[in-house]
Design an enzyme around this catalytic site. Structure first.
Site, PDB file in Angstrom:
ATOM      1  N   ASP A 422       0.852  -1.178   0.000  1.00  0.00           N
ATOM      2  CA  ASP A 422       0.000   0.000   0.000  1.00  0.00           C
ATOM      3  C   ASP A 422       0.895   1.237   0.000  1.00  0.00           C
ATOM      4  OD1 ASP A 422      -2.955   0.954   0.483  1.00  0.00           O
ATOM      5  OD2 ASP A 422      -1.688   2.187   1.805  1.00  0.00           O
ATOM      6  N   ASN A 430      -3.145  12.840  -4.384  1.00  0.00           N
ATOM      7  CA  ASN A 430      -4.322  13.150  -5.195  1.00  0.00           C
ATOM      8  C   ASN A 430      -4.947  14.486  -4.783  1.00  0.00           C
ATOM      9  OD1 ASN A 430      -4.314  10.893  -6.865  1.00  0.00           O
ATOM     10  ND2 ASN A 430      -5.481   9.646  -5.407  1.00  0.00           N
ATOM     11  N   ASP A 439      -2.151   9.127 -10.787  1.00  0.00           N
ATOM     12  CA  ASP A 439      -2.019   8.082 -11.825  1.00  0.00           C
ATOM     13  C   ASP A 439      -0.572   7.929 -12.261  1.00  0.00           C
ATOM     14  OD1 ASP A 439      -4.714   7.736 -11.644  1.00  0.00           O
ATOM     15  OD2 ASP A 439      -5.194   8.832 -13.495  1.00  0.00           O
ATOM     16  N   GLU A 470      -4.743   2.267  -4.506  1.00  0.00           N
ATOM     17  CA  GLU A 470      -3.285   2.372  -4.443  1.00  0.00           C
ATOM     18  C   GLU A 470      -2.654   1.117  -3.850  1.00  0.00           C
ATOM     19  OE1 GLU A 470      -4.809   4.305  -0.607  1.00  0.00           O
ATOM     20  OE2 GLU A 470      -5.463   4.050  -2.676  1.00  0.00           O
TER      21      GLU A 470
END
Length: 561
Positions: A422, A430, A439, A470
């Site tokens: 993770d 973000n 991305d 993620e």
């Protein structure tokens, strides 16, 4: 006076009678001589006819004797060998060969005597000699005429002449074997049979023998053609059956097809290259060989989705150098579009027969159609099993592969490790830089993990997948906990050292990793995922950017045991 006149007339008459008798005698003598001369001529004709009849009888007896041996032999090659032994009893003192004319204009040496095996393939009859054979029953070629032709090698063993009475003349005699005005083959010989007989006798016998075996040669040719056609049809059906079969992945079908074709053609290696129109390069798709060391560098690995995980490409020059001049190279195309190349190689570099070349051509053409369907199917399958953003396997593909690997590990008694990764504080990226930046970071981390997988070279069943958001997953079949821990630490460090750019921003991210192993820390698929997820949660709660491992007591540790 009267008496004297009468006496003179009597004498004259007597002289006249004598003259007439003499003339009649001369006439009869001439007639007798003429009749005698005619009788002598007739006798000579009769003797000549008797000699011809005797010669024909001897020829017929000899011809029948030879034909009995030839016809009684079911194998044409053996029959021709027996006939050549008649012409060349000693292979060291002469040479002879039977050369068959094939329908495609090629020539094939059926059998030879007094010629080295390596030179038989080069024994060819030139077009000029073939044209003469079409109209002449026998063609005699002197040594000077042969010097510039492949047939000159046949004189190497002929230390003496073909006829000792002909002043050491060295020559080859060519006899055409015709059937319905079609040249089926040619007998090439440096000697005639029987030895010691007159030349006309020897030539006539050879002509009659060639006329007798012409039908056998035609039947043998037709039978071989039928056998080749039957063989080709059988092999084609076997290849078609492969494409109609059911396989786990399309690539397995192509691999089985390539293996079957290699075995059919008695090749030692078969390699399939696919054309790439975007950069005019060729990608190595599959290489089939009974010996692993014969496979060219860059063998493509099969991924769990049935797609290549690693692609090795060559430009046109490199591909020509790899293939070289040996073997059989078949260019595959469909509707004018290059599809790829099929390369077949024999270790001993023997040439492929005409029927084998035809089968290989058909197989390449059929594969051209099949490979496009396969690639289309692979593309669809890949889309269904691949994450569109990172191009890693998606969760569906991961779950299926995980179930298979757990079953294999349970059956074989081996380990299977799982990493859940993770990205730390990914939401803040973000929120601060936008989803496009997020991305970019995900794609960059995916590239790092792919590179790490290639570096560790564990096995071709290892998998990296996007598990969700993620969160990423790494499946390590056959790798126990200690080895998986080192791999996880290497991946964590690589992610920490990696950076990605989005506009003017240089973005860095760290990762927390949870590790679990079957059967040590979990005894089923669900348990393995749950233990790895719990270890991941511990790593994030314990400070992030670390690898956590569940222990047998139910706790977690970040230390390498």
């Amino acid at each position: 006076m009267v008496d004297r006149a009468f006496a003179g007339g009597y004498v004259l008459a007597l002289a006249l009678v004598c003259l007439l008798q003499y003339m009649f005698y001369l006439f009869r003598l001439t007639e007798v001589k003429s009749q005698r001369k005619q009788d002598l001529l007739l006798l000579e004709d009769l003797e000549s006819d008797l000699q011809c009849a005797e010669r024909d009888r001897t020829l017929s007896q000899l011809e029948n004797s030879i034909l009995r041996d030839v016809v009684s032999e079911s194998d044409l090659g053996r029959a021709l060998e027996m006939l050549l032994c008649r012409y060349i009893p000693d292979a060291d003192s002469g040479s002879a060969a039977f050369i068959q004319m094939l329908q495609n204009g090629e020539q094939q040496v059926l059998h030879c005597r007094g010629v080295d095996e390596e030179e038989t393939a080069s024994l060819l009859i030139g077009p000029e000699l073939l044209q003469r054979l079409a109209t002449e029953p026998v063609v005699v070629v002197q040594q000077d005429e042969l010097l510039q032709t492949p047939l000159a090698r046949m004189l190497d063993n002929d230390e003496s002449s073909s006829d000792p009475a002909e002043n050491g003349r060295r020559e080859l005699l060519l006899f055409g074997i015709h059937d319905l005005e079609v040249l089926e083959g040619v007998l090439v010989t440096s000697r005639l049979f029987p030895a010691g007989a007159c030349r006309d006798y020897q030539i006539e016998l050879a002509r009659r023998l060639m006329a007798s075996i012409a039908g056998n040669m035609q039947r043998s040719r037709i039978m071989r053609q039928n056998e080749r056609q039957l063989w080709s049809v059988r092999e084609m059906l076997e290849l078609r059956a492969i494409t109609d079969g059911r396989y786990e992945t399309p690539l397995q079908m192509v691999e089985e097809y390539l293996h079957c074709l290699r075995c059919q053609l008695h090749a030692d290696q078969a390699t399939l290259y696919l054309s790439r129109a975007e950069d005019n390069r060729a990608a190595l798709l599959l290489a089939d060989s009974p010996h692993s060391d014969e496979v060219p560098p860059g063998k493509v690995l099969n991924g769990p989705e049935g797609c290549p995980q690693e692609t090795v490409t060559f430009d046109t020059g490199q591909l020509e150098q790899i293939q070289g001049s040996k073997g059989l190279v078949l260019r595959m195309s469909r509707h004018g579009r290059p599809v790829g190349r099929l390369h077949l190689v024999r270790a001993d570099q023997t040439e492929f027969l005409r029927a084998e070349r035809e089968l290989a051509g058909w197989a390449a053409e059929y594969l051209s159609e099949t490979i496009l369907r396969v690639l289309s199917h692979v593309a669809v399958q890949r889309q269904a099993m691949q994450d569109g953003l990172t191009e890693l396997s998606n969760r569906r593909a991961f779950e299926e592969q995980l179930g298979r690997e757990i079953d294999v590990a349970r059956l074989e008694g081996t380990a299977c490790s799982l990493l859940l990764i993770d990205l730390d504080r990914f939401k803040s990226i973000n929120d601060r830089y936008g989803h496009q930046a997020g991305d970019t970071v995900l794609r960059s981390v995916a590239d790092v993990l792919r590179d790490q997988m290639l570096r560790m070279r564990s096995n071709d069943r290892a998998m990296v997948a996007r598990y969700g958001g993620e969160e990423l997953a790494v499946l390590l079949p056959g790798i126990p906990l200690v080895g998986a821990r080192r791999i996880a630490e290497s991946m964590r460090e690589a992610i920490e050292q990696n950076s990605s750019s989005c506009g003017q921003q240089v973005l860095r991210v760290t990762a927390s990793i949870g590790l679990a192993e079957f059967p040590t820390t979990a005894d089923c698929r669900e348990g393995l995922v749950a233990r790895a997820d719990a270890a991941l949660y511990h790593a994030k709660q314990n400070g992030r950017n670390q690898v956590a491992i569940p222990t047998t007591t139910g706790s977690f540790t970040t230390e390498i045991q």
